[in-house]
Design a protein around this motif. Sequence first.
Motif, PDB file in Angstrom:
ATOM      1  N   PRO A   1      46.258  37.789  32.116  1.00 21.31           N
ATOM      2  CA  PRO A   1      46.683  38.886  31.239  1.00 21.31           C
ATOM      3  C   PRO A   1      45.650  40.000  31.113  1.00 21.31           C
ATOM      4  N   ARG A   2      44.369  39.702  31.373  1.00 20.87           N
ATOM      5  CA  ARG A   2      43.319  40.714  31.247  1.00 20.87           C
ATOM      6  C   ARG A   2      42.903  41.286  32.598  1.00 20.87           C
ATOM      7  N   LEU A   3      43.599  40.874  33.650  1.00 22.57           N
ATOM      8  CA  LEU A   3      43.162  41.192  35.007  1.00 22.57           C
ATOM      9  C   LEU A   3      44.043  42.270  35.610  1.00 22.57           C
ATOM     10  N   SER A   4      43.413  43.342  36.106  1.00 22.35           N
ATOM     11  CA  SER A   4      44.145  44.362  36.842  1.00 22.35           C
ATOM     12  C   SER A   4      43.796  44.226  38.315  1.00 22.35           C
ATOM     13  N   PRO A   5      44.796  44.190  39.207  1.00 18.44           N
ATOM     14  CA  PRO A   5      44.500  44.021  40.635  1.00 18.44           C
ATOM     15  C   PRO A   5      43.582  45.117  41.157  1.00 18.44           C
ATOM     16  N   THR A   6      42.617  44.727  41.973  1.00 15.27           N
ATOM     17  CA  THR A   6      41.712  45.674  42.634  1.00 15.27           C
ATOM     18  C   THR A   6      41.840  45.477  44.141  1.00 15.27           C
ATOM     19  N   PRO A   7      41.413  46.461  44.933  1.00 16.60           N
ATOM     20  CA  PRO A   7      41.485  46.294  46.390  1.00 16.60           C
ATOM     21  C   PRO A   7      40.774  45.025  46.869  1.00 16.60           C
ATOM     22  N   GLU A   8      39.648  44.684  46.242  1.00 13.32           N
ATOM     23  CA  GLU A   8      38.889  43.492  46.641  1.00 13.32           C
ATOM     24  C   GLU A   8      39.684  42.222  46.345  1.00 13.32           C
ATOM     25  N   LEU A   9      40.332  42.198  45.188  1.00  4.22           N
ATOM     26  CA  LEU A   9      41.116  41.036  44.784  1.00  4.22           C
ATOM     27  C   LEU A   9      42.336  40.875  45.690  1.00  4.22           C
ATOM     28  N   VAL A  10      42.993  41.988  45.971  1.00  2.00           N
ATOM     29  CA  VAL A  10      44.187  41.963  46.819  1.00  2.00           C
ATOM     30  C   VAL A  10      43.839  41.501  48.235  1.00  2.00           C
ATOM     31  N   LYS A  11      42.704  41.951  48.728  1.00  2.00           N
ATOM     32  CA  LYS A  11      42.305  41.667  50.107  1.00  2.00           C
ATOM     33  C   LYS A  11      41.900  40.207  50.306  1.00  2.00           C
ATOM     34  N   LYS A  12      41.441  39.572  49.248  1.00  2.00           N
ATOM     35  CA  LYS A  12      40.848  38.233  49.348  1.00  2.00           C
ATOM     36  C   LYS A  12      41.734  37.226  50.077  1.00  2.00           C
ATOM     37  N   LEU A  13      43.016  37.164  49.694  1.00  2.00           N
ATOM     38  CA  LEU A  13      43.946  36.207  50.293  1.00  2.00           C
ATOM     39  C   LEU A  13      45.216  36.905  50.782  1.00  2.00           C
ATOM     40  N   SER A  14      45.085  38.144  51.178  1.00  2.00           N
ATOM     41  CA  SER A  14      46.253  38.906  51.635  1.00  2.00           C
ATOM     42  C   SER A  14      47.004  38.157  52.730  1.00  2.00           C
ATOM     43  N   PRO A  15      48.346  38.151  52.692  1.00  2.00           N
ATOM     44  CA  PRO A  15      49.124  37.519  53.770  1.00  2.00           C
ATOM     45  C   PRO A  15      48.829  38.115  55.142  1.00  2.00           C
ATOM     46  N   ASP A  16      48.272  39.314  55.177  1.00  2.00           N
ATOM     47  CA  ASP A  16      47.915  39.924  56.454  1.00  2.00           C
ATOM     48  C   ASP A  16      46.531  39.494  56.938  1.00  2.00           C
ATOM     49  N   ARG A  17      45.813  38.693  56.131  1.00  2.00           N
ATOM     50  CA  ARG A  17      44.452  38.294  56.493  1.00  2.00           C
ATOM     51  C   ARG A  17      44.261  36.780  56.607  1.00  2.00           C
ATOM     52  N   VAL A  18      45.230  36.002  56.125  1.00  2.00           N
ATOM     53  CA  VAL A  18      45.085  34.544  56.171  1.00  2.00           C
ATOM     54  C   VAL A  18      46.175  33.940  57.050  1.00  2.00           C
ATOM     55  N   ASP A  19      45.937  32.721  57.503  1.00  2.00           N
ATOM     56  CA  ASP A  19      46.968  31.957  58.184  1.00  2.00           C
ATOM     57  C   ASP A  19      47.969  31.522  57.108  1.00  2.00           C
TER      58      ASP A  19
END
Length: 310
Positions: free
Chosen positions: A69-87
């Motif tokens: 509830p206190r977390l706003s998505p950031t580019p770093e957070l989004v990139k961490k486990l992005s479906p375009d970056r992980v198996d």
Amino acid sequence: MLLGRNDACHCGSGKKYKHCHLGSDSRAGAVESGSNERAGEGEIRRILRDDFGFTDLEAYRRWVRDVRPRLSPTPELVKKLSPDRVDCRAFWRVCEELFGIDPVHNVVVAPEVGELPYAVETQIDANRMNLRLAKSFAITAFLEENAHRRLRVLEVGPGFGSLKSFIEAETDHEYFAVDVLPRFDGVVEATSEGNIPRNFVDVARGTFSYVVSTNVLQHFSARQRTQCYVDAHTLLRDQGLWIFNLLVDTAKLAPRARDRNGNAWCDHYGQFTEIPKLAALHDEVGKIFRILYVTQRYDGVCNFVCQKRG
């Protein structure tokens, strides 16, 4: 599928790639790389356990209650486990290992009226929940319309087989399925990118009357989603139906789901995927399908019923 600048765009618009999605794909880091460049099980498990603290389902529930509830998505957070970056196959294997039989449905949905009246702890629970969702959007009604005919149905993301069980019990249709984590015999395993395998698309093109996906596309990146539309279009016969549901960006979304630029994101176990706006999604799908109608549920999930143009 690696496209050259002058190839036809993957979205099916008929334009050259350089005049259509090349710019947006590049910005998203969407030039497809080999699966060996994607994070595998070890790295995914490390991120989930060490970076997010998701040691088990209860730890994730606490994160949803106290941190999210206190977390706003950031580019770093989004990139961490992005479906375009992980198996993508490895991601869901690790999730099932950490969180249980059906991890997404083990965490209740909001608002309260949508909370499940039971925990999803067994395959029967999961099937009951998924079939309930399919019926809530009248997806089963389409399959029943021609129940007496031997038509081919492809389900993208069958989970534990609720729709398979329904089709085999209530219709004469021939059932096929593709999933990143096959849980029963006969399901084709998706690629590490989360897509339908190319050889399956090539062999089965133009043979399906229905392609159906319930509760799956919200886990996809924009690139995966676009590829799924193209593959569904290729696999369907003329006048065939592509039926799917997806959370869309409406006023019903909580402010915490938005980043500082106003874009909306949903998360499943630390993997953030962008929630598209309805008008943009309608235009995106409408490029290659005739959209018959769209229905919206209380929580912002929309169901699209689309027809392949003859």
